[in-house]
Design an enzyme around this catalytic site. Sequence first.
Site, PDB file in Angstrom:
ATOM      1  CE  LYS A  90      -4.466  -1.393   1.760  1.00  0.00           C
ATOM      2  NZ  LYS A  90      -5.501  -1.161   2.758  1.00  0.00           N
TER       3      LYS A  90
ATOM      4  CE  LYS B 127     -13.247  -3.304   0.642  1.00  0.00           C
ATOM      5  NZ  LYS B 127     -12.439  -3.262   1.863  1.00  0.00           N
TER       6      LYS B 127
ATOM      7  CE  LYS C 214      -5.572  -7.822  -1.700  1.00  0.00           C
ATOM      8  NZ  LYS C 214      -5.190  -7.638  -0.364  1.00  0.00           N
TER       9      LYS C 214
HETATM   10  P1  TYM Z   1     -10.614  -5.594   3.726  1.00  0.00           P
HETATM   11  O1  TYM Z   1     -11.603  -4.495   3.938  1.00  0.00           O
HETATM   12  O2  TYM Z   1      -9.498  -5.369   2.775  1.00  0.00           O
HETATM   13  O3  TYM Z   1     -11.345  -6.896   3.262  1.00  0.00           O
HETATM   14  C1  TYM Z   1     -12.467  -7.396   3.968  1.00  0.00           C
HETATM   15  C2  TYM Z   1     -12.425  -8.922   3.992  1.00  0.00           C
HETATM   16  O4  TYM Z   1     -12.433  -9.417   2.658  1.00  0.00           O
HETATM   17  C3  TYM Z   1     -11.347 -10.293   2.465  1.00  0.00           C
HETATM   18  N1  TYM Z   1     -10.862 -10.141   1.085  1.00  0.00           N
HETATM   19  C4  TYM Z   1     -10.785 -11.133   0.195  1.00  0.00           C
HETATM   20  N2  TYM Z   1     -11.072 -12.447   0.281  1.00  0.00           N
HETATM   21  C5  TYM Z   1     -10.882 -13.198  -0.823  1.00  0.00           C
HETATM   22  N3  TYM Z   1     -10.428 -12.697  -1.995  1.00  0.00           N
HETATM   23  C6  TYM Z   1     -10.108 -11.383  -2.127  1.00  0.00           C
HETATM   24  N4  TYM Z   1      -9.670 -10.906  -3.280  1.00  0.00           N
HETATM   25  C7  TYM Z   1     -10.292 -10.546  -0.993  1.00  0.00           C
HETATM   26  N5  TYM Z   1     -10.088  -9.224  -0.779  1.00  0.00           N
HETATM   27  C8  TYM Z   1     -10.439  -8.997   0.494  1.00  0.00           C
HETATM   28  C9  TYM Z   1     -10.281  -9.850   3.460  1.00  0.00           C
HETATM   29  O5  TYM Z   1      -9.376 -10.887   3.744  1.00  0.00           O
HETATM   30  C10 TYM Z   1     -11.138  -9.466   4.639  1.00  0.00           C
HETATM   31  O6  TYM Z   1     -11.462 -10.603   5.407  1.00  0.00           O
HETATM   32  N6  TYM Z   1      -7.609  -5.461   7.700  1.00  0.00           N
HETATM   33  C11 TYM Z   1      -8.911  -5.900   7.238  1.00  0.00           C
HETATM   34  C12 TYM Z   1     -10.050  -5.307   8.027  1.00  0.00           C
HETATM   35  C13 TYM Z   1      -9.958  -5.481   9.500  1.00  0.00           C
HETATM   36  C14 TYM Z   1     -10.174  -6.683  10.212  1.00  0.00           C
HETATM   37  C15 TYM Z   1     -10.021  -6.339  11.598  1.00  0.00           C
HETATM   38  C16 TYM Z   1     -10.448  -7.985   9.842  1.00  0.00           C
HETATM   39  C17 TYM Z   1      -9.702  -4.507  10.403  1.00  0.00           C
HETATM   40  N7  TYM Z   1      -9.742  -5.025  11.664  1.00  0.00           N
HETATM   41  C18 TYM Z   1     -10.152  -7.294  12.604  1.00  0.00           C
HETATM   42  C19 TYM Z   1     -10.587  -8.945  10.851  1.00  0.00           C
HETATM   43  C20 TYM Z   1     -10.426  -8.586  12.208  1.00  0.00           C
HETATM   44  C21 TYM Z   1      -9.066  -5.460   5.785  1.00  0.00           C
HETATM   45  O7  TYM Z   1      -8.440  -4.553   5.326  1.00  0.00           O
HETATM   46  O8  TYM Z   1     -10.030  -6.067   5.130  1.00  0.00           O
END
Ligand code: TYM
Length: 332
Positions: free
Chosen positions: A111, A197, A194
Amino acid sequence: MSRIFSGVQPTGNLHLGNYLGAIRNFVGLQKDYECIYCAVDMHAITVWQDPADLRSNTREVAAAYLAAGVDPKNSIIFAQSTVPAHAELAWIFNCVARLGWLNRMTQFKEKAGKNRENASLGLYAYPSLMAADILAYKATHVPVGEDQKQHLELTRDIAQKFNNDYGTDTFPIVEPLIFGEATRVMSLRDGSKKMSKSDPSDYSRITFTDDRDAIALKLRKARTDADPLPDNEKDLEDRPEAANLVGIYAALSEQTRQDVLKEYAGAQFSTFKPALTELAVDKFGPVGEEMKRLMDDPAHVDAILKDGAERASALAEPVMKEVKETVGFLAP
Ligand code: TYM
């Protein structure tokens, strides 16, 4: 006692990877666990967010949880910034986590990119806030996609070091729950990246707001190779785009990849893509429709978030009291 915590960033463009890798899994866990699901708006601002967009995107994450089938009477749905325990515990964890640990985080490297000097301090400390999200509730299990695995390892390291440093067993060592056939959904334009967003190309992802025509168009344009589908998974190893579409099909139809290949062995993409489109429209389309319907009634979503924040605060309060005493802070 087992408790689930997970979160999604309200940065817009919620996509099929978020759904299959995480949000859909949240739903099934409700019957066996106490579940807490958060829209992590404090994580979102580690990179610039327009304030009006952030408000709307935070409601949208909550609406996506609801549309997918998270039951707000049973599970807790709330926005991270409305429960101060997250920020308070994150600071304490900033003093527990080591620079060397954070330097290893691949997500920060990706990032921040080349211009690392210009990345926010918040982006660097991101995983420490994530550990706080989970451990403010002493959650034991965290359903996420594959890409969050390293952050959860850091959460375990922080919990362990806190417990060691203070000679307590305050925090559990959390278990990631990474399951299903689509734990890492790839970009439709490039099978080595991957689905995300932030990809500049809207054709790289299927979003919650895509209608039938958009889903059909994106899958039609999805990059593939010229060969027909093989009859076994091994032969997909060097075909990332084909493997991705088969994985998506498997996840949406709740089958294994092998089952999908049994049905489609020898098929060309001209046959497989329309079948996948029908499946995606059938299984994912209604979730997006329901999310959009919920977004037409923001007061309803806000009421759910408010109730969730109250319930989340009540759970975090005794944990924070214990942590502050342990650290040596005076009672207020
Ligand atoms: P974020 O917002 O990027 O993504 C949300 C969830 O979606 C999953 N994900 C995917 N799974 C499969 N294929 C993909 N291409 C893909 N892109 C995203 C992510 O693994 C995630 O589960 N850091 C986290 C948010 C967070 C969080 C937490 C998660 C903040 N605090 C505490 C669990 C526990 C994040 O950026 O997710």
